[in-house]
Design a protein around this motif. Structure first.
Motif, short mmCIF file in Angstrom:
data_model
loop_
_atom_site.label_atom_id
_atom_site.label_comp_id
_atom_site.label_asym_id
_atom_site.label_seq_id
_atom_site.Cartn_x
_atom_site.Cartn_y
_atom_site.Cartn_z
N LEU A 1 8.92 -14.24 -8.19
CA LEU A 1 7.79 -14.82 -7.46
C LEU A 1 8.09 -14.90 -5.97
O LEU A 1 7.26 -14.53 -5.13
N LEU A 2 9.29 -15.35 -5.63
CA LEU A 2 9.67 -15.43 -4.22
C LEU A 2 9.78 -14.05 -3.58
O LEU A 2 9.39 -13.87 -2.42
N GLU A 3 10.27 -13.06 -4.32
CA GLU A 3 10.34 -11.70 -3.79
C GLU A 3 8.94 -11.15 -3.52
O GLU A 3 8.70 -10.52 -2.49
N ILE B 1 4.54 -9.77 0.34
CA ILE B 1 3.18 -10.00 0.82
C ILE B 1 3.20 -10.51 2.25
O ILE B 1 2.45 -10.05 3.11
N GLY B 2 4.08 -11.47 2.52
CA GLY B 2 4.21 -12.00 3.88
C GLY B 2 4.63 -10.94 4.87
O GLY B 2 4.12 -10.88 5.99
N HIS B 3 5.55 -10.08 4.46
CA HIS B 3 6.00 -9.00 5.33
C HIS B 3 4.85 -8.02 5.61
O HIS B 3 4.68 -7.56 6.74
N PHE B 4 4.05 -7.74 4.59
CA PHE B 4 2.89 -6.86 4.77
C PHE B 4 1.91 -7.48 5.76
O PHE B 4 1.41 -6.80 6.66
N PHE B 5 1.64 -8.78 5.62
CA PHE B 5 0.74 -9.46 6.57
C PHE B 5 1.27 -9.32 7.99
O PHE B 5 0.53 -9.01 8.91
N ARG B 6 2.57 -9.56 8.14
CA ARG B 6 3.17 -9.55 9.46
C ARG B 6 3.15 -8.16 10.09
O ARG B 6 2.85 -8.01 11.28
#
Length: 134
Positions: free
Chosen positions: A61-63, A68-73
């Motif tokens: 889940l954390l991975e 997802i966060g990296h994609f947003f950034r």
């Protein structure tokens, strides 16, 4: 963590349950909150134990959250205004058209049978021997 105004939290669902008192027979309503699937749950990660040992499900889940966060950034935030104005969609459409044109150019360079037309290629003029094994 997001500080929601009262009654506006979309990450939880309030369910009103009717309970009857066994002895008196009177009905009483009880509000119960249930976690609701929401985009905003992304901002409330699971708690990690103090010893640092996590089960496999929590690690996955954390991975996924990290990806997802990296994609947003990397992809969304730098082009946020372009997405808002609709220009990003136009750019992506233009890129797709260019790729299609490149594919068409590649097809034109190929011969009718799909092979490259090599001027140095000379097929053997002899007929291959027939297969006698049947």
């Amino acid at each position: 963590m997001i500080d929601w105004k009262k009654g506006k939290n979309v990450t939880v669902k309030v369910i009103k349950k009717k309970q009857k008192h066994k002895g008196k027979g009177q009905a009483k309503y009880v509000n119960k909150t249930v976690k609701n699937d929401s985009f905003f749950n992304f901002f409330a990660p699971p708690e990690v134990p103090e010893d640092g040992d996590m089960d496999e499900e929590t690690e996955q889940l954390l991975e996924a959250d990290f990806e997802i966060g990296h994609f947003f950034r990397e992809r969304l935030i730098p082009k946020a205004v372009l997405f808002f104005t609709g220009e990003a969609m136009d750019d992506e459409f233009d890129e797709e058209e260019e790729e299609e044109e490149d594919d068409e150019d590649d097809e034109e360079q190929l011969g009718e049978d799909g092979e490259d037309e090599d001027p140095d290629f000379k097929p053997s003029e002899e007929n291959p021997p027939e297969c006698k094994q049947q």
